[in-house]
Design an enzyme around this catalytic site. Structure first.
Site, short mmCIF file in Angstrom:
data_model
loop_
_atom_site.label_atom_id
_atom_site.label_comp_id
_atom_site.label_asym_id
_atom_site.label_seq_id
_atom_site.Cartn_x
_atom_site.Cartn_y
_atom_site.Cartn_z
CD GLU A 1 -3.10 -0.99 2.17
OE1 GLU A 1 -3.09 -0.05 2.99
OE2 GLU A 1 -3.91 -1.93 2.22
CG HIS B 1 -8.74 6.37 1.48
ND1 HIS B 1 -8.69 6.09 0.14
CD2 HIS B 1 -8.18 5.31 2.12
CE1 HIS B 1 -8.14 4.89 -0.02
NE2 HIS B 1 -7.81 4.40 1.16
NE ARG C 1 -4.50 5.91 2.97
CZ ARG C 1 -4.99 5.02 3.84
NH1 ARG C 1 -5.58 5.43 4.94
NH2 ARG C 1 -4.89 3.75 3.60
CG HIS D 1 -9.97 6.80 5.52
ND1 HIS D 1 -10.95 5.86 5.33
CD2 HIS D 1 -8.82 6.10 5.77
CE1 HIS D 1 -10.43 4.65 5.46
NE2 HIS D 1 -9.15 4.77 5.74
NE ARG E 1 -4.76 5.83 9.45
CZ ARG E 1 -5.15 4.82 8.67
NH1 ARG E 1 -4.60 3.63 8.79
NH2 ARG E 1 -6.10 4.99 7.78
CG LEU F 1 -7.14 -2.59 11.24
CD1 LEU F 1 -7.39 -3.74 10.27
CD2 LEU F 1 -8.38 -2.34 12.07
C1 SIN Z 1 -7.52 1.04 2.61
O1 SIN Z 1 -7.78 -0.14 2.46
O2 SIN Z 1 -7.16 1.76 1.69
C2 SIN Z 1 -7.67 1.66 3.96
C3 SIN Z 1 -6.73 1.10 4.91
C4 SIN Z 1 -6.37 2.14 5.94
O3 SIN Z 1 -7.09 3.11 6.12
O4 SIN Z 1 -5.31 2.01 6.54
#
Ligand code: SIN
Length: 550
Positions: A131, A248, A294, A355, A390, A396
């Site tokens: 990611e 997001h 992000r 987000h 973040r 999580l």
């Molecule tokens: C996502 O799946 O793009 C969101 C995951 C996150 O907010 O860390």
């Protein structure tokens, strides 16, 4: 002093004494941080967990992408640390990030022991996704894009099997209560069947998530109304860095549809952000292009849209093919099909949306707030892990690591039983005229989106503050009997706190973009902390551990 700094609780007046319950640990919130804390706390005493709606209705259960952790042989906690620090744009606390990346892998092992399933390759090894902002594939995921659902299934099952944990569904925590010795010692709650109750507790842990609903455009579920931030503020907790709201980059942009998240993991599998002419928006903007942190991708999209005049951009995931997309992202494929979109053939219309609430209740590295008896973990807390932006899929992990740590702090503090008091309402009777709550809420959310959104400007922020102060005079002066009223009051409080913080931070950093202050402050990265009743923020250089001084 504004109305938001007047000591004023939301609890409706009752002439009779409220029923009282007692527990060792009260946990407000039933997402990953709350349940992880509950499992730990239950080893040492009784635990009450309050879920605002049903227990499986939290931001955590909506998480698609996954859980970031350096579990691959070729990966390292050092690399995870470096990526988290880089994404945080100078505002991360080094010690907090170290704890996150180093204690994270053992939390993953704990989850596996609880029976959480993660996706695996044919050879049985864990399938790890990539990611934005990560220099290594390190995102564990379940059922393709349903990581939050599987994680919560495993945690909820474990919690239900654990003696000593009582779960209260549909239980709204209205305000924190203070015992005769002046420390936080539980909360006043409301339940549709039982009405108002006082729950006294030795330790109160807030794990109630963020405040995405303060924005008109958000990926968050309807429960994310910032209640715990507002409630703790009223009780004298220090809030920090609330100007940092993460937007997001890719949420679905279809008229009339909710802003469904289109996971960053889709870009991790090769999808790119394009405009309607097919031009790649992130090309040349950052070395990692579509997998930049992000805040960089969000800003790239809004700058491109401002120049082109287009209302939205697109995610091009066609190279995955229809079958490939559906195999890797079954939930997303189904959701998109509901709007007639086949990601293998069609571009996915997207736009950034609110987000994740990065700022929150200031805590030390163990979740202690400045109020004795009050602790916080997960999205509601500001412990220094996320800095000014973040890193994807770190939340999580943060909930797991700090959900466990907070209980260790509670035990270490060894708080005595609370000394209950009789409840005397200090709420004045309502002086406001009839209030259309839906209208207040939607006006607030629109104002936040327009004026305190992705790109901010000092003049608009100040106008917004005046407007919120005016709305606050009648909306906070009203006394409500049900959650929609309390939620609206909480949203207004949190919206005001975010706007005040955004006006005060005269620089551009991470998710906080000011057109009138377009660069980062040359003096270095500072946290801004706010204390109830004080008009000025306290500035602390980033890197120093949060004090959480009572
Ligand atoms: C996502 O799946 O793009 C969101 C995951 C996150 O907010 O860390």
């Amino acid at each position: 002093m504004s109305i938001f700094d007047e000591r004023r609780y939301l609890i409706p007046f009752r002439s009779q004494l409220l029923p009282q319950l007692f527990t060792d640990t009260l946990i407000v919130g039933s997402g990953v941080a709350g349940l992880r804390a509950a499992l730990e706390a239950a080893k040492h005493g009784d635990v009450f967990v309050l879920a605002k709606e049903s227990i499986d209705h939290s931001n955590s259960s909506w998480a698609q992408g996954g859980i970031a952790a350096a579990v691959a042989d070729a990966d390292s906690t050092e690399s995870h640390y470096a990526d988290t620090m880089a994404a945080g744009a100078g505002l991360c606390e080094r010690a907090a990030v170290r704890i996150l990346v180093e204690e994270g892998p053992q939390e993953i092992e704990h989850l596996m022991r609880l029976g959480m399933r993660v996706d695996r390759k044919c050879d049985g090894s864990i399938s790890l996704g990539l990611e934005g902002g990560h220099g290594h594939a390190r995102i564990l995921h379940s059922d393709g894009d349903a990581t939050g659902r599987e994680l919560m299934r495993a945690l909820i099952a474990a919690v239900r099997e654990t003696a000593g944990i009582r779960l209260f569904d549909n239980c709204f925590a209205i305000d924190l209560c203070t015992d005769a010795k002046g420390r936080v010692a539980g909360a006043v709650t409301w339940h549709p069947r039982y009405g108002l109750q006082v729950i006294w507790a030795r330790a109160t842990i807030l794990a109630a998530g963020g405040a995405g609903q303060v924005y008109r455009e958000t990926s968050n579920p309807r429960v994310a109304t910032g209640d715990a931030i507002a409630m703790a503020w009223r009780a004298g907790a220090v809030v920090r860095d609330l100007e940092f709201m993460q937007f997001h980059p890719t949420t679905l942009y279809v008229a009339g549809a909710p802003r469904h998240l289109v996971s960053e993991a889709v870009r991790g599998e090769g999808a790119v952000v394009v405009d309607r002419a097919g031009v790649r928006i992130m090309a040349g903007r950052h070395p990692r292009e579509d997998l930049a942190p992000r805040d960089v991708v969000t800003r790239g999209i809004v700058e491109h849209l401002a120049l082109s005049g287009d209302s939205h951009a697109f995610l091009d995931a066609r190279k995955l093919g229809s079958a490939g997309f559906a195999a890797r992202f079954p939930g997303l494929a189904l959701m998109l099909a509901g709007y007639g979109i086949d990601a293998g053939n069609d571009l996915i219309p997207i736009h950034p949306a609110a987000h994740y609430t990065i700022g929150g209740l200031e805590t030390d590295l163990d979740g202690r707030t400045n109020r004795v008896g009050l602790y916080a973990c997960g999205e509601v807390a500001s412990n220094g892990v996320h800095g000014a932006n973040r890193l994807a899929s770190n939340s999580l992990l943060e909930g797991l690591v700090f959900g466990r740590r907070v209980v260790a702090a509670v035990l270490k503090d060894g708080l005595p039983d609370p000394v209950p008091m009789q409840w005397e309402s200090r709420v004045r009777t309502s002086v406001a005229g009839e209030l259309d709550l839906g209208d207040v809420r939607s006006s607030l959310r629109s104002a936040m989106w327009r004026n305190v959104g992705i790109v901010r400007d000092g003049a608009k922020l100040r106008d917004c503050l005046d407007m919120f102060s005016f709305w606050g005079r009648y909306a906070l002066g009203s006394v409500f009997e049900t959650p929609d009223g309390w939620e609206t009051q909480n949203l207004l409080t949190v919206g005001h706190l975010m706007t005040r913080a955004a006006a005060e931070r005269r620089e551009t950093r991470g998710t906080h973009v000011r057109v009138d202050w377009p660069t980062a402050d040359a003096a270095g990265a500072m946290h801004l902390s706010w204390r109830f009743g004080e008009d000025c923020a306290v500035r602390t250089p980033a890197g120093e551990e949060a004090s959480a001084t009572p």
